[in-house]
Design a protein around this motif. Structure first.
Motif, short mmCIF file in Angstrom:
data_model
loop_
_atom_site.label_atom_id
_atom_site.label_comp_id
_atom_site.label_asym_id
_atom_site.label_seq_id
_atom_site.Cartn_x
_atom_site.Cartn_y
_atom_site.Cartn_z
N GLU A 328 0.81 -1.21 0.00
CA GLU A 328 0.00 0.00 0.00
C GLU A 328 0.85 1.27 0.00
N LEU A 329 2.15 1.15 0.27
CA LEU A 329 3.00 2.32 0.39
C LEU A 329 3.36 2.90 -0.98
N SER A 330 3.67 4.19 -0.98
CA SER A 330 4.08 4.85 -2.22
C SER A 330 5.37 4.23 -2.75
N GLU A 340 18.24 8.78 -9.47
CA GLU A 340 17.35 9.51 -10.36
C GLU A 340 16.12 9.93 -9.56
N PRO A 341 16.26 10.94 -8.72
CA PRO A 341 15.18 11.30 -7.82
C PRO A 341 14.00 11.89 -8.57
N GLN A 342 12.82 11.62 -8.05
CA GLN A 342 11.62 12.21 -8.59
C GLN A 342 11.08 13.19 -7.57
N THR A 343 10.27 14.12 -8.03
CA THR A 343 9.68 15.07 -7.11
C THR A 343 8.69 14.35 -6.21
N SER A 344 8.95 14.38 -4.93
CA SER A 344 8.10 13.63 -4.00
C SER A 344 6.81 14.40 -3.76
N GLY A 345 5.71 13.69 -3.86
CA GLY A 345 4.42 14.31 -3.62
C GLY A 345 4.05 14.18 -2.16
N PRO A 346 2.83 14.57 -1.80
CA PRO A 346 2.39 14.45 -0.41
C PRO A 346 2.32 12.99 0.02
N LEU A 347 2.53 12.77 1.31
CA LEU A 347 2.49 11.41 1.83
C LEU A 347 1.06 10.87 1.76
N SER A 348 0.96 9.60 1.41
CA SER A 348 -0.35 8.95 1.40
C SER A 348 -0.71 8.54 2.83
N PRO A 349 -1.99 8.26 3.10
CA PRO A 349 -2.37 7.79 4.45
C PRO A 349 -1.57 6.55 4.88
N ILE A 352 1.91 7.65 6.02
CA ILE A 352 1.84 8.28 7.34
C ILE A 352 1.70 7.22 8.43
N ALA A 353 0.80 6.26 8.20
CA ALA A 353 0.59 5.20 9.19
C ALA A 353 1.85 4.37 9.39
N TRP A 354 2.57 4.10 8.31
CA TRP A 354 3.82 3.33 8.39
C TRP A 354 4.86 4.06 9.24
N ALA A 355 5.05 5.35 8.97
CA ALA A 355 6.04 6.13 9.71
C ALA A 355 5.66 6.26 11.18
N GLU A 356 4.38 6.49 11.46
CA GLU A 356 3.95 6.62 12.85
C GLU A 356 4.10 5.30 13.60
N MET A 357 3.83 4.20 12.91
CA MET A 357 4.01 2.88 13.53
C MET A 357 5.47 2.67 13.94
N ASN A 358 6.41 3.09 13.09
CA ASN A 358 7.83 2.97 13.42
C ASN A 358 8.16 3.69 14.72
N LEU A 531 7.37 10.51 24.26
CA LEU A 531 7.35 11.43 23.12
C LEU A 531 7.25 10.67 21.80
N LEU A 532 7.93 9.53 21.72
CA LEU A 532 7.83 8.70 20.52
C LEU A 532 6.42 8.13 20.35
N LEU A 533 5.79 7.79 21.46
CA LEU A 533 4.42 7.27 21.39
C LEU A 533 3.43 8.34 20.93
N LEU A 534 3.75 9.60 21.20
CA LEU A 534 2.87 10.70 20.81
C LEU A 534 3.21 11.26 19.43
N TYR A 535 4.22 10.69 18.78
CA TYR A 535 4.70 11.23 17.51
C TYR A 535 3.62 11.15 16.43
N ARG A 536 3.54 12.21 15.63
CA ARG A 536 2.63 12.25 14.49
C ARG A 536 3.40 12.68 13.25
N GLU A 537 3.20 11.98 12.17
CA GLU A 537 3.89 12.27 10.92
C GLU A 537 3.21 13.39 10.14
N ALA A 538 1.92 13.54 10.33
CA ALA A 538 1.19 14.59 9.60
C ALA A 538 -0.10 14.92 10.34
#
Length: 538
Positions: A328-330, A340-349, A352-358, A531-538
């Motif tokens: 499901e990830l981008s 060959e980097p591409q222009t990164s768009g906004p994070l998908s839901p 965000i959930a993946w990063a917050e889970m980490n 603080l890590l438990l309260l972290y929010r990616e977006a």
């Protein structure tokens, strides 16, 4: 070449920090030898006479380290200019920043030759060393914001020089102070060395604060920039670290005054607090290196967040332990590479959930480690919970798999190819530090080492990881990165607290300060976990 250019920002940060540290020790050593030891020439007894020789040896190797760093800096910067501007080597080598590094290399080499003199000759010709040290500080300013302005301000350049010199005299002089005080046997000599260094350090602190305030007013248009920009966040972090340094310095000043009244006053706590000052100073220098790479808010080039965005991002919310499937990830839907980097768009839901889970998983591990570390202090529970460092090893394994979803082992980018991305490199470095911490501290808790040095792996790796985390987003300028930096900075500062407290627990194990430190670092771990438990990616 493209891979090198992509990594240049990270390499530049590390080199700046390295050169700041080595040159601070060089300038601080010259100041200590001139202001503190020179008046003692001929007054020390036979056992104390080698103090100056030991300090000169430290100065020599610090100069050599500075020369090596400057050679690398010249090569790296020249290669970057050739690769990005497509100019020939001669043009790139004549750039102002390259010339500044080259001059600093020559000055460091000259000071290394000075340090090879015997103590009596050095003291006789000390003004030459002082002149070289002043020129070295001026050469360093050539690669800072003050000298790189379109129209350089004489006031700002002078202020920057004073700021660099003051930091070097204070922080760079502490290693020499530790050596000198540790080698003295007589109370009178200790009293003289401690009082002379304290006096010079107090003047340096005053100059440091005044110069820093002046530069802050010139580089930041308003106080909101201190938390709305990357530059401001790094500057705010430096202010917090300075406050910590001043607390330890004030405690040592109290001991120095007692030593002046009673020459038999114990100096063990003074020495250990000074060691912590060195560590805090190194982290502050790392932040200063990142500041030199960040855009100035006064120029309007640095993107800013706003107080409303900060409030919305950090509104308390229960942690989520839902992890989307990798498909499901981008990253799973795009096969782009770092090369060959591409222009990164906004994070998908899902992103965000993946990063917050980490972060939330890491929070659980860190809270548990803090709790188990406290329980280990009680005899009944110690045999069971002393294996808590293994949780850090497990955390490192989780980070290897999940921290960089675009790269190996989950993403389409191979391991070596991913090392072109500075952010991924920093993740790998932090993971290595975590694993090193876990392995050594577990063996320390089990009593498997006969020597004492493995116990210091804990504070050193924790402090290093905190320094990297503080500057993790210091080389980027997006508004979203500022919000991430705001969330990471308190965690990193708690890491600095943990490292300092653990160092004191080891070095002052039989004193009140050491026992307090033994309770402080587990609590700091738990707060970091919260603080890590309260972290929010977006």
């Amino acid at each position: 070449m493209q891979s090198f250019i992509a990594l240049y920002g990270f390499l530049d940060l590390v080199l700046r920090a390295y050169l700041l540290a080595t040159q601070s020790v060089v300038v601080g050593g010259v100041a200590f030898l001139t202001l503190v030891l020179s008046p003692l020439d001929g007054k020390l007894d036979v056992e104390e006479a080698p103090i100056a020789r030991r300090c000169l040896r430290i100065l020599f190797w610090s100069c050599c380290a500075s020369v090596v760093g400057e050679i690398v800096a010249v090569g790296v910067l020249t290669a970057m200019l050739v690769g990005t501007l497509q100019v020939d080597f001669a043009v790139a080598a004549s750039a102002d920043a390259v010339v500044s590094h080259f001059i600093a290399m020559i000055l460091s080499g000259a000071l290394a030759l000075y340090a090879r003199l015997d103590a009596r000759s050095f003291f006789m010709w000390r003004m030459g060393a002082v002149a070289l040290a002043l020129l070295l500080a001026c050469a360093h300013v050539g690669v800072t914001h003050a000298a790189s302005r379109p129209v350089a301000s004489a006031l700002l350049v002078t202020t920057e020089i004073v700021h660099v010199l003051a930091a070097a005299i204070w922080i760079g002089g502490i290693p020499f102070f530790l050596v000198a005080l540790g080698m003295t046997k007589r109370g009178e000599a200790r009293r003289f060395i401690a009082s002379r260094f304290s006096r010079s350090a107090m003047w340096a602190v005053g100059a440091l604060i005044i110069a820093g305030l002046l530069m802050m007013t010139r580089h930041t248009p308003d106080l909101t920039a201190l938390y709305e920009t990357n530059y401001g966040m790094l500057l705010s972090t430096k202010i917090v670290l300075l406050f910590g340094l001043l607390c330890f310095a004030a405690a040592n000043l109290s001991t120095t005054r007692k030593l002046w009244r009673v020459s038999a006053t114990p100096i063990r706590r003074l020495l250990r607090f000074a060691e912590v000052e060195v560590g805090l100073g190194l982290v502050a220098l790392f932040c200063a290196a990142a500041l030199a790479s960040a855009s100035l808010p006064i120029d309007g080039g640095a993107e800013r967040t706003s107080l409303s965005e900060i409030a919305a991002r950090f509104a308390p919310r229960w942690p989520s332990f839902h992890s989307p499937a990798y498909a499901e990830l981008s990253a799973a839907k795009a096969a782009s590479s770092v090369a060959e980097p591409q222009t990164s768009g906004p994070l998908s839901p899902a992103d965000i959930a993946w990063a917050e889970m980490n972060h939330h998983l890491a929070g659980v591990f860190v809270v548990l480690m803090g709790v188990f570390a406290l329980l280990e202090r009680h005899r009944r529970t110690a045999p069971v919970v002393r294996h808590w460092p293994l949780l850090f090893l497990l955390l490192g394994g989780v980070l290897v798999i999940r921290a960089d979803e675009t790269a190996w082992p989950l993403g389409p980018i191979g391991f070596f190819e991913s090392l072109r991305d500075p952010q991924i490199v920093q993740h790998k470095v932090i993971t290595i530090l975590i694993a090193t911490f876990a392995i050594f501290e577990w063996q320390v808790r089990r009593g498997r080492f006969k020597s004492d040095w493995p116990a210091f792996v804990f504070p050193i790796t924790t402090g290093a990881a905190a320094a990297f985390l503080l500057t993790h987003y210091g080389h980027t300028e997006g508004a979203e990165e500022v919000l991430i930096a705001i969330s990471h900075t308190p965690i990193a500062l708690l890491g600095v607290v943990s490292a300092s407290a653990r160092w004191l627990e080891i070095r002052l194990s039989d004193s009140v300060a050491g026992r307090i430190g033994g309770y402080v670092w587990p609590v700091a771990f738990m707060l970091s976990g919260v603080l890590l438990l309260l972290y929010r990616e977006a």
